[in-house]
Design a protein around this motif. Structure first.
Motif, mmCIF file in Angstrom:
data_model
loop_
_atom_site.group_PDB
_atom_site.id
_atom_site.type_symbol
_atom_site.label_atom_id
_atom_site.label_comp_id
_atom_site.label_asym_id
_atom_site.label_seq_id
_atom_site.Cartn_x
_atom_site.Cartn_y
_atom_site.Cartn_z
ATOM 1 N N TRP A 273 -4.944 17.210 -10.706
ATOM 2 C CA TRP A 273 -3.880 17.337 -11.710
ATOM 3 C C TRP A 273 -3.265 18.721 -11.635
ATOM 4 O O TRP A 273 -2.041 18.865 -11.649
ATOM 5 N N PRO B 159 -4.472 16.369 -19.280
ATOM 6 C CA PRO B 159 -4.907 15.270 -20.154
ATOM 7 C C PRO B 159 -6.313 14.835 -19.784
ATOM 8 O O PRO B 159 -6.779 15.061 -18.659
ATOM 9 N N PRO B 160 -7.049 14.210 -20.691
ATOM 10 C CA PRO B 160 -8.411 13.765 -20.364
ATOM 11 C C PRO B 160 -8.393 12.691 -19.284
ATOM 12 O O PRO B 160 -7.489 11.846 -19.239
ATOM 13 N N LEU B 161 -9.389 12.746 -18.405
ATOM 14 C CA LEU B 161 -9.475 11.760 -17.341
ATOM 15 C C LEU B 161 -9.880 10.402 -17.907
ATOM 16 O O LEU B 161 -10.601 10.308 -18.901
ATOM 17 N N SER B 162 -9.402 9.351 -17.236
ATOM 18 C CA SER B 162 -9.743 8.002 -17.668
ATOM 19 C C SER B 162 -11.224 7.730 -17.429
ATOM 20 O O SER B 162 -11.757 8.030 -16.356
ATOM 21 N N PRO B 163 -11.917 7.172 -18.411
ATOM 22 C CA PRO B 163 -13.362 6.942 -18.236
ATOM 23 C C PRO B 163 -13.694 5.710 -17.397
ATOM 24 O O PRO B 163 -14.837 5.543 -16.981
ATOM 25 N N SER C 31 -2.304 8.704 -13.565
ATOM 26 C CA SER C 31 -3.759 8.838 -13.454
ATOM 27 C C SER C 31 -4.123 9.684 -12.251
ATOM 28 O O SER C 31 -3.558 9.507 -11.153
ATOM 29 N N SER D 175 -9.227 13.519 -10.444
ATOM 30 C CA SER D 175 -9.952 14.704 -10.889
ATOM 31 C C SER D 175 -8.990 15.686 -11.545
ATOM 32 O O SER D 175 -7.772 15.624 -11.333
ATOM 33 N N THR D 176 -9.552 16.613 -12.313
ATOM 34 C CA THR D 176 -8.744 17.643 -12.963
ATOM 35 C C THR D 176 -8.120 18.578 -11.933
ATOM 36 O O THR D 176 -6.990 19.056 -12.109
ATOM 37 N N MET E 295 -3.077 22.609 -20.548
ATOM 38 C CA MET E 295 -4.321 21.859 -20.412
ATOM 39 C C MET E 295 -4.029 20.458 -19.892
ATOM 40 O O MET E 295 -3.081 19.803 -20.321
ATOM 41 N N TRP F 148 1.377 13.614 -17.217
ATOM 42 C CA TRP F 148 0.677 13.328 -18.475
ATOM 43 C C TRP F 148 0.451 11.841 -18.691
ATOM 44 O O TRP F 148 -0.360 11.460 -19.541
#
Length: 434
Positions: A333, A4-8, A326, A329-330, A2, A323
């Motif tokens: 990644w 990592p979450p994208l930076s907001p 930055s 988009s997913t 999975m 990880w």
């Protein structure tokens, strides 16, 4: 796996330099480091005479190799490692013959095609250190009188270039380490640059004694004819590169670069070497190819394990940085991780092909061509050109496309980065406070 979450808090577009660093600062520092790494680390074999005589051709020749270093830096490390091993083995062989003055630096000088022998019945041709040891051992040629200082003089520009590159690499690595310690962000271009630094450090070590950009070759007359050498050695006179090809061993199954270079040649030069004279024998090559490395005692298990470990570290560095870097988009990644994984799997398949294929070579040789083969490459050489392309083209182009995706993504990801990526390191925070 999975992502990592994208930076907001992504910042889009070109960022100018103010109190912190901007997009131009990232590009300049990264590209200048990559250029220095891929240019100054190249210790190429002596190019053909027509290339040496024209500066623009020499620059084009080195620029092509720089592009190779950009796309395949891990292959260049493995090539340098096997050349280093070959030079060390050759120096030991000369020491056993009673010539301790022949050092690893001399062996590199010969292995890069800088020594030419001129027999009475053949055009002059280059000899590597192993072939030179054969000639000296059987008294076909006296040991060439070449001093260490003479070879070292070829490195006049090498020392300064490497010092500048090492300083740039040290500063870049220190800056990235400080960013990590400060909790600041990274971009994928910085991860890619660190991978080039990792490769360059290895190449500098393995090619430390190899001269940089030699401008000429030393020619030594030989009284013994090639025909007499063939007769003495029981050879039939066939060869592909030079009349002393029979001195070289078959590729070692533990070599990590032999299958890669063979696959590259099968795709871009499937018909092989067409140099022929009116007598049917090939015209000897003018110099030795950078890709042809055949250590006389084979590849040591230690070097094989080290090179395998380096391949894992190189591709692992890219995946590990996915990880902490930055991505806009997913999808990008997944493209980054998938491309690096694909390249590692492809090179692993090539690595496994030689030992497995060599075990099956006798059966494949008899079944396909009715020939006695002891090495997979003997069977592969007998394949028609279309078969070589059909087998190797998917691997070669798949490897290139995956690597190009990583390089392109390294630049495209700059279009959207978190604010922390543009923040400068506060160096005063690393100083002790009272």
């Amino acid at each position: 796996m999975m992502p990592p979450p994208l930076s907001p808090n992504l910042i889009y577009g070109w960022q100018s330099s103010s109190n912190d660093r901007g997009t131009r600062d990232i590009l300049v520092s990264s590209f200048s480091t990559i250029w220095l790494c891929t240019w100054t680390s190249l210790c190429l074999n002596t190019p053909p005479q027509h290339t040496r005589e024209r500066p623009h051709r020499w620059l084009l020749h080195k620029f092509r190799w720089q592009l190779f270093a950009i796309f395949f830096p891990e292959v260049l490390v493995a090539t340098a490692a096997e050349q280093w091993l070959s030079a060390r083995q050759s120096a030991r062989a000369f020491a056993k013959l009673g010539y301790p003055q022949w050092t690893t630096r001399h062996a590199f000088f010969a292995d890069m095609g800088a020594i030419i022998v001129s027999p009475p019945d053949s055009p002059p041709f280059p000899v590597d250190s192993q072939q030179l040891a054969f000639l000296v051992e059987h008294r076909f040629l006296d040991l060439p009188d070449i001093s260490t200082d003479e070879i070292r003089s070829l490195n006049k520009a090498d020392g300064l270039a490497r010092v500048v590159t090492l300083a740039q690499m040290g500063w870049y690595g220190l800056s990235c380490a400080a960013r990590g310690a400060s909790g600041l962000g990274f971009c994928t271009l910085e991860a890619t640059t660190l991978a080039y630094i990792l490769c360059t450090v290895q190449i500098f070590f393995f090619w430390y004694f190899k001269p940089l950009d030699p401008e000429g070759q030393r020619v030594f007359a030989m009284e013994t004819s090639v025909a007499d050498i063939w007769k003495h050695s029981g050879q039939d006179g066939s060869y592909r590169h030079t009349p002393l090809d029979f001195v070289k061993p078959l590729p070692d199954p533990k070599s990590l670069i032999t299958p890669f270079w063979f696959g590259l040649g099968a795709v871009f030069r499937p018909s092989g070497d067409r140099r022929r004279t009116k007598h049917g024998y090939p015209t000897p090559v003018e110099t030795l190819a950078n890709s042809r490395v055949l250590p006389q005692d084979g590849i040591s298990t230690t070097l094989m394990v080290y090179t395998l470990f380096f391949q894992v570290a190189y591709f692992g560095l890219h995946i590990a940085f996915s990880w902490i870097s930055s991505f806009p988009s997913t999808v990008e990644w997944y493209l980054w991780v998938g491309s690096n994984t694909a390249d590692f799997c492809l090179i692993a398949l090539y690595i496994l092909a030689i030992p497995v294929g060599t075990h099956l070579a006798p059966f494949l040789g008899r079944w396909l061509f009715g020939m006695e083969a002891t090495h997979l490459l003997q069977v592969a050489e007998a394949l028609p050109a279309w078969a070589k392309i059909l087998i190797h083209a998917p691997f070669v182009f798949g490897y290139v496309v995956a690597r190009a995706a990583v390089i392109v993504e390294s630049v495209l990801s700059l279009r959207a980065l978190p604010e922390s990526v543009y923040q400068d390191v506060s160096w005063t925070s690393f100083l002790p406070h009272v």
